[in-house]
Design a protein around this motif. Structure first.
Motif, short mmCIF file in Angstrom:
data_model
loop_
_atom_site.label_atom_id
_atom_site.label_comp_id
_atom_site.label_asym_id
_atom_site.label_seq_id
_atom_site.Cartn_x
_atom_site.Cartn_y
_atom_site.Cartn_z
N ASN A 58 0.83 -1.21 0.00
CA ASN A 58 0.00 0.00 0.00
C ASN A 58 0.86 1.26 0.00
O ASN A 58 0.57 2.22 -0.72
CB ASN A 58 -0.94 0.01 1.21
CG ASN A 58 -2.03 -1.03 1.10
OD1 ASN A 58 -2.37 -1.48 0.00
ND2 ASN A 58 -2.61 -1.42 2.23
N LEU A 59 1.92 1.24 0.80
CA LEU A 59 2.83 2.40 0.83
C LEU A 59 3.51 2.58 -0.52
O LEU A 59 3.62 3.71 -1.03
CB LEU A 59 3.86 2.23 1.93
CG LEU A 59 4.95 3.31 2.00
CD1 LEU A 59 4.33 4.68 2.22
CD2 LEU A 59 5.96 2.99 3.10
N ALA A 60 3.97 1.47 -1.09
CA ALA A 60 4.65 1.54 -2.39
C ALA A 60 3.73 2.14 -3.45
O ALA A 60 4.15 3.00 -4.24
CB ALA A 60 5.12 0.15 -2.81
N GLU A 61 2.46 1.71 -3.46
CA GLU A 61 1.53 2.21 -4.46
C GLU A 61 1.19 3.68 -4.21
O GLU A 61 1.01 4.45 -5.16
CB GLU A 61 0.28 1.34 -4.48
CG GLU A 61 0.56 -0.07 -5.00
CD GLU A 61 -0.66 -0.97 -4.97
OE1 GLU A 61 -1.68 -0.57 -4.35
OE2 GLU A 61 -0.60 -2.06 -5.56
N THR A 62 1.14 4.07 -2.94
CA THR A 62 0.89 5.48 -2.61
C THR A 62 2.04 6.35 -3.10
O THR A 62 1.84 7.43 -3.67
CB THR A 62 0.70 5.64 -1.10
OG1 THR A 62 -0.45 4.90 -0.67
CG2 THR A 62 0.50 7.11 -0.73
N ILE A 63 3.27 5.86 -2.86
CA ILE A 63 4.45 6.60 -3.34
C ILE A 63 4.43 6.69 -4.85
O ILE A 63 4.67 7.77 -5.43
CB ILE A 63 5.74 5.91 -2.86
CG1 ILE A 63 5.89 6.06 -1.33
CG2 ILE A 63 6.96 6.50 -3.56
CD1 ILE A 63 7.02 5.25 -0.75
N ARG A 64 4.13 5.57 -5.52
CA ARG A 64 4.09 5.57 -6.98
C ARG A 64 3.07 6.58 -7.50
O ARG A 64 3.37 7.38 -8.39
CB ARG A 64 3.74 4.18 -7.50
CG ARG A 64 3.64 4.10 -9.03
CD ARG A 64 2.96 2.83 -9.47
NE ARG A 64 1.60 2.77 -8.92
CZ ARG A 64 0.89 1.64 -8.84
NH1 ARG A 64 1.40 0.49 -9.26
NH2 ARG A 64 -0.34 1.66 -8.34
N ASP A 65 1.86 6.56 -6.93
CA ASP A 65 0.81 7.45 -7.42
C ASP A 65 1.19 8.91 -7.18
O ASP A 65 0.96 9.77 -8.04
CB ASP A 65 -0.51 7.13 -6.71
CG ASP A 65 -1.05 5.75 -7.09
OD1 ASP A 65 -0.57 5.18 -8.09
OD2 ASP A 65 -1.94 5.25 -6.37
N GLY A 66 1.79 9.19 -6.01
CA GLY A 66 2.20 10.55 -5.72
C GLY A 66 3.29 11.03 -6.65
O GLY A 66 3.26 12.16 -7.15
N LEU A 67 4.28 10.16 -6.91
CA LEU A 67 5.38 10.53 -7.80
C LEU A 67 4.90 10.68 -9.24
O LEU A 67 5.36 11.55 -9.98
CB LEU A 67 6.51 9.51 -7.71
CG LEU A 67 7.30 9.50 -6.39
CD1 LEU A 67 8.37 8.40 -6.43
CD2 LEU A 67 7.93 10.85 -6.12
N ASN A 68 3.95 9.83 -9.64
CA ASN A 68 3.37 9.98 -10.98
C ASN A 68 2.76 11.37 -11.14
O ASN A 68 2.89 12.02 -12.17
CB ASN A 68 2.30 8.93 -11.23
CG ASN A 68 2.84 7.54 -11.49
OD1 ASN A 68 2.11 6.56 -11.41
ND2 ASN A 68 4.13 7.43 -11.81
N GLY A 69 2.10 11.84 -10.07
CA GLY A 69 1.49 13.15 -10.10
C GLY A 69 2.50 14.28 -10.18
O GLY A 69 2.17 15.40 -10.58
N GLU A 70 3.75 14.00 -9.77
CA GLU A 70 4.82 14.99 -9.84
C GLU A 70 5.65 14.88 -11.12
O GLU A 70 6.66 15.55 -11.27
CB GLU A 70 5.75 14.83 -8.62
CG GLU A 70 5.09 15.16 -7.29
CD GLU A 70 4.78 16.64 -7.14
OE1 GLU A 70 5.52 17.46 -7.72
OE2 GLU A 70 3.80 16.97 -6.46
N GLY A 71 5.21 13.97 -12.02
CA GLY A 71 5.88 13.87 -13.31
C GLY A 71 6.93 12.78 -13.40
O GLY A 71 7.65 12.70 -14.40
N PHE A 72 7.04 11.93 -12.36
CA PHE A 72 8.00 10.83 -12.39
C PHE A 72 7.37 9.60 -13.03
O PHE A 72 6.16 9.37 -12.92
CB PHE A 72 8.44 10.45 -10.98
CG PHE A 72 9.27 11.49 -10.26
CD1 PHE A 72 10.65 11.44 -10.29
CD2 PHE A 72 8.66 12.52 -9.56
CE1 PHE A 72 11.41 12.38 -9.63
CE2 PHE A 72 9.41 13.47 -8.89
CZ PHE A 72 10.78 13.41 -8.93
#
Length: 228
Positions: free
Chosen positions: A11-25
Protein backbone atom coordinates in the motif's frame (compact mmCIF):
# COMPACT_ATOMS: atom_id res chain seq x y z
CA UNK A 1 12.53 11.11 -14.68
CA UNK A 2 12.38 7.38 -13.96
CA UNK A 3 12.59 6.05 -10.41
CA UNK A 4 12.80 2.50 -9.07
CA UNK A 5 10.94 2.07 -5.77
CA UNK A 6 11.78 -1.09 -3.78
CA UNK A 7 9.31 -1.30 -0.89
CA UNK A 8 7.65 -4.39 0.59
CA UNK A 9 4.66 -2.53 2.08
CA UNK A 10 2.44 -2.75 -1.00
CA UNK A 11 0.00 0.00 0.00
CA UNK A 12 2.83 2.40 0.83
CA UNK A 13 4.65 1.54 -2.39
CA UNK A 14 1.53 2.21 -4.46
CA UNK A 15 0.89 5.48 -2.61
CA UNK A 16 4.45 6.60 -3.34
CA UNK A 17 4.09 5.57 -6.98
CA UNK A 18 0.81 7.45 -7.42
CA UNK A 19 2.20 10.55 -5.72
CA UNK A 20 5.38 10.53 -7.80
CA UNK A 21 3.37 9.98 -10.98
CA UNK A 22 1.49 13.15 -10.10
CA UNK A 23 4.82 14.99 -9.84
CA UNK A 24 5.88 13.87 -13.31
CA UNK A 25 8.00 10.83 -12.39
CA UNK A 26 7.80 7.42 -14.06
CA UNK A 27 7.92 4.74 -11.35
CA UNK A 28 8.74 1.03 -11.39
CA UNK A 29 7.76 -0.93 -8.25
CA UNK A 30 9.48 -3.96 -6.75
CA UNK A 31 8.58 -5.55 -3.42
CA UNK A 32 11.59 -7.74 -2.54
CA UNK A 33 15.31 -7.16 -2.32
CA UNK A 34 15.99 -9.83 -4.94
CA UNK A 35 13.58 -8.27 -7.44
CA UNK A 36 14.89 -4.79 -6.68
CA UNK A 37 18.48 -5.84 -7.30
CA UNK A 38 17.45 -7.53 -10.54
CA UNK A 39 15.60 -4.44 -11.78
CA UNK A 40 18.45 -2.09 -10.86
CA UNK A 41 21.10 -4.20 -12.57
CA UNK A 42 19.26 -5.75 -15.51
CA UNK A 43 17.39 -2.66 -16.68
CA UNK A 44 19.48 -0.89 -19.36
CA UNK A 45 22.25 1.20 -17.82
CA UNK A 46 21.18 4.72 -16.98
CA UNK A 47 17.46 3.96 -17.23
CA UNK A 48 16.84 4.98 -13.61
CA UNK A 49 17.56 8.48 -12.38
CA UNK A 50 17.25 7.38 -8.74
CA UNK A 51 16.44 4.33 -6.61
CA UNK A 52 14.28 4.44 -3.47
CA UNK A 53 15.23 1.47 -1.34
CA UNK A 54 13.59 0.24 1.85
CA UNK A 55 16.03 -1.33 4.32
CA UNK A 56 13.80 -4.08 5.75
CA UNK A 57 13.07 -6.14 2.64
CA UNK A 58 12.35 -9.85 2.16
CA UNK A 59 14.99 -11.86 0.31
CA UNK A 60 17.81 -9.33 0.52
CA UNK A 61 17.94 -6.38 2.89
CA UNK A 62 18.22 -2.89 1.47
CA UNK A 63 21.72 -2.74 2.93
CA UNK A 64 22.75 -5.79 0.92
CA UNK A 65 21.06 -4.56 -2.25
CA UNK A 66 22.91 -1.26 -1.98
CA UNK A 67 26.21 -3.01 -1.28
CA UNK A 68 25.81 -5.27 -4.31
CA UNK A 69 24.84 -2.35 -6.55
CA UNK A 70 27.99 -0.46 -5.66
CA UNK A 71 30.10 -3.64 -5.96
CA UNK A 72 28.77 -3.97 -9.53
CA UNK A 73 29.62 -0.31 -10.15
CA UNK A 74 25.98 0.76 -10.45
CA UNK A 75 26.19 4.36 -9.23
CA UNK A 76 22.53 5.39 -9.57
CA UNK A 77 21.70 7.66 -6.60
CA UNK A 78 20.07 5.67 -3.77
CA UNK A 79 17.62 7.10 -1.25
CA UNK A 80 17.11 4.74 1.69
CA UNK A 81 13.64 4.51 3.25
CA UNK A 82 13.39 2.97 6.70
CA UNK A 83 11.54 2.90 10.00
CA UNK A 84 14.94 2.64 11.73
CA UNK A 85 16.24 6.03 12.83
CA UNK A 86 19.34 5.26 14.86
CA UNK A 87 22.49 7.13 13.89
CA UNK A 88 24.40 3.89 13.39
CA UNK A 89 21.70 2.63 11.03
CA UNK A 90 22.15 5.78 8.99
CA UNK A 91 25.93 5.47 9.10
CA UNK A 92 25.67 1.87 7.88
CA UNK A 93 23.53 3.01 4.94
CA UNK A 94 26.03 5.70 3.94
CA UNK A 95 28.98 3.35 4.45
CA UNK A 96 27.44 0.92 1.97
CA UNK A 97 26.99 3.59 -0.69
CA UNK A 98 23.59 5.19 -0.09
CA UNK A 99 23.32 8.85 -1.08
CA UNK A 100 20.49 9.93 1.22
CA UNK A 101 18.30 8.58 4.02
CA UNK A 102 14.67 9.23 4.95
CA UNK A 103 12.95 7.89 8.07
CA UNK A 104 9.34 6.71 8.05
CA UNK A 105 6.86 8.30 8.46
CA UNK A 106 8.03 11.05 6.15
CA UNK A 107 6.58 14.10 4.43
CA UNK A 108 5.82 13.47 0.77
CA UNK A 109 6.91 17.04 0.00
CA UNK A 110 10.30 16.31 1.59
CA UNK A 111 10.55 13.00 -0.28
CA UNK A 112 10.05 14.71 -3.64
CA UNK A 113 12.53 17.45 -2.74
CA UNK A 114 15.16 14.87 -1.74
CA UNK A 115 14.62 12.91 -4.95
CA UNK A 116 14.91 16.00 -7.13
CA UNK A 117 18.11 17.01 -5.31
CA UNK A 118 19.64 13.55 -5.86
CA UNK A 119 18.72 13.60 -9.53
CA UNK A 120 20.17 17.08 -10.01
CA UNK A 121 23.48 15.90 -8.55
CA UNK A 122 23.42 12.87 -10.83
CA UNK A 123 25.61 9.79 -10.52
CA UNK A 124 29.25 10.65 -11.20
CA UNK A 125 31.57 7.70 -11.70
CA UNK A 126 33.04 6.65 -8.40
CA UNK A 127 36.46 5.00 -8.38
CA UNK A 128 36.46 1.46 -7.05
CA UNK A 129 39.52 2.18 -4.89
CA UNK A 130 40.17 5.63 -3.45
CA UNK A 131 43.78 6.64 -2.87
CA UNK A 132 46.09 9.40 -1.73
CA UNK A 133 49.68 8.37 -2.29
CA UNK A 134 50.12 4.95 -0.69
CA UNK A 135 46.99 5.40 1.45
CA UNK A 136 44.18 3.39 -0.14
CA UNK A 137 40.56 2.66 0.73
CA UNK A 138 38.45 0.02 -0.99
CA UNK A 139 34.73 0.80 -0.41
CA UNK A 140 33.59 -2.58 -1.69
CA UNK A 141 35.95 -4.80 0.30
CA UNK A 142 35.96 -2.27 3.17
CA UNK A 143 39.75 -2.33 3.44
CA UNK A 144 42.16 0.44 4.32
CA UNK A 145 45.85 0.04 3.56
CA UNK A 146 48.99 2.15 3.91
CA UNK A 147 51.59 0.73 1.57
CA UNK A 148 51.52 -3.02 2.15
CA UNK A 149 50.01 -2.73 5.65
CA UNK A 150 46.31 -3.34 6.20
CA UNK A 151 44.85 -0.97 8.80
CA UNK A 152 41.90 -1.89 11.01
CA UNK A 153 39.36 0.93 11.37
CA UNK A 154 35.85 1.21 12.81
CA UNK A 155 32.79 1.83 10.62
CA UNK A 156 32.76 5.52 11.58
CA UNK A 157 36.48 5.94 10.96
CA UNK A 158 36.03 4.25 7.59
CA UNK A 159 33.19 6.61 6.67
CA UNK A 160 35.22 9.67 7.72
CA UNK A 161 38.27 8.58 5.75
CA UNK A 162 36.15 7.74 2.70
CA UNK A 163 34.55 11.20 2.76
CA UNK A 164 37.97 12.82 2.93
CA UNK A 165 39.38 10.63 0.17
CA UNK A 166 36.47 11.61 -2.08
CA UNK A 167 37.51 15.26 -1.60
CA UNK A 168 41.33 15.21 -1.61
CA UNK A 169 42.90 18.62 -1.17
CA UNK A 170 39.60 20.26 -0.22
CA UNK A 171 39.18 21.98 3.13
CA UNK A 172 36.25 20.20 4.81
CA UNK A 173 34.47 22.05 7.61
CA UNK A 174 33.26 20.26 10.71
CA UNK A 175 29.69 20.98 9.60
CA UNK A 176 30.26 19.34 6.21
CA UNK A 177 31.86 16.33 7.84
CA UNK A 178 29.04 15.91 10.35
CA UNK A 179 26.37 16.20 7.65
CA UNK A 180 28.05 13.59 5.45
CA UNK A 181 29.55 11.18 7.98
CA UNK A 182 27.06 11.47 10.81
CA UNK A 183 23.74 13.07 9.86
CA UNK A 184 22.41 16.44 8.78
CA UNK A 185 20.25 16.46 11.93
CA UNK A 186 23.05 15.44 14.32
CA UNK A 187 22.68 17.51 17.50
CA UNK A 188 25.57 16.14 19.54
CA UNK A 189 28.90 17.78 20.32
CA UNK A 190 30.56 18.92 17.05
CA UNK A 191 33.93 18.23 18.69
CA UNK A 192 33.23 14.58 17.89
CA UNK A 193 34.84 15.31 14.52
CA UNK A 194 38.12 16.25 16.19
CA UNK A 195 37.97 13.06 18.25
CA UNK A 196 37.58 10.84 15.20
CA UNK A 197 40.20 12.72 13.22
CA UNK A 198 42.53 11.97 16.12
CA UNK A 199 41.62 8.28 16.00
CA UNK A 200 42.40 8.17 12.27
CA UNK A 201 45.72 9.98 12.67
CA UNK A 202 46.83 7.39 15.22
CA UNK A 203 46.20 4.65 12.67
CA UNK A 204 47.10 6.05 9.24
CA UNK A 205 49.68 8.73 10.08
CA UNK A 206 51.55 8.42 13.37
CA UNK A 207 52.91 4.87 12.88
CA UNK A 208 54.29 5.93 9.47
CA UNK A 209 55.63 9.37 10.43
CA UNK A 210 53.19 10.88 7.93
CA UNK A 211 50.68 13.75 7.99
CA UNK A 212 47.85 12.90 5.62
CA UNK A 213 45.18 14.77 7.58
CA UNK A 214 46.02 18.41 8.21
CA UNK A 215 44.14 20.88 10.39
CA UNK A 216 43.29 24.16 8.68
CA UNK A 217 42.88 26.51 11.61
CA UNK A 218 39.44 28.03 11.82
CA UNK A 219 38.24 26.21 8.70
CA UNK A 220 38.35 22.43 9.13
CA UNK A 221 40.49 19.58 7.83
CA UNK A 222 42.27 18.78 4.58
CA UNK A 223 43.48 15.41 3.29
CA UNK A 224 46.80 15.65 1.46
CA UNK A 225 46.25 14.27 -2.08
CA UNK A 226 49.75 12.74 -1.88
CA UNK A 227 48.98 10.92 1.36
CA UNK A 228 51.14 13.06 3.63
Amino acid sequence: MRVLVVEDEVNLAETIRDGLNGEGFTVDLMHTGVDGLWAATETPHGAYDAIMLDIMLPGLSGYEVCRQLRARQVWTPVLMLTAKDGEYDQADAFDLGADDYLTKPFSFVVLVARLRALIRRGAPQRPVVLSAGDLRLDPVQRRVTRGTDEISVTAREFALLEFMLRHPGDVLSRTAIIENVWDAHFDGDPNIVEVYVGYLRKKIDHPYQRTAIRTVRGAGYRLDPDGG
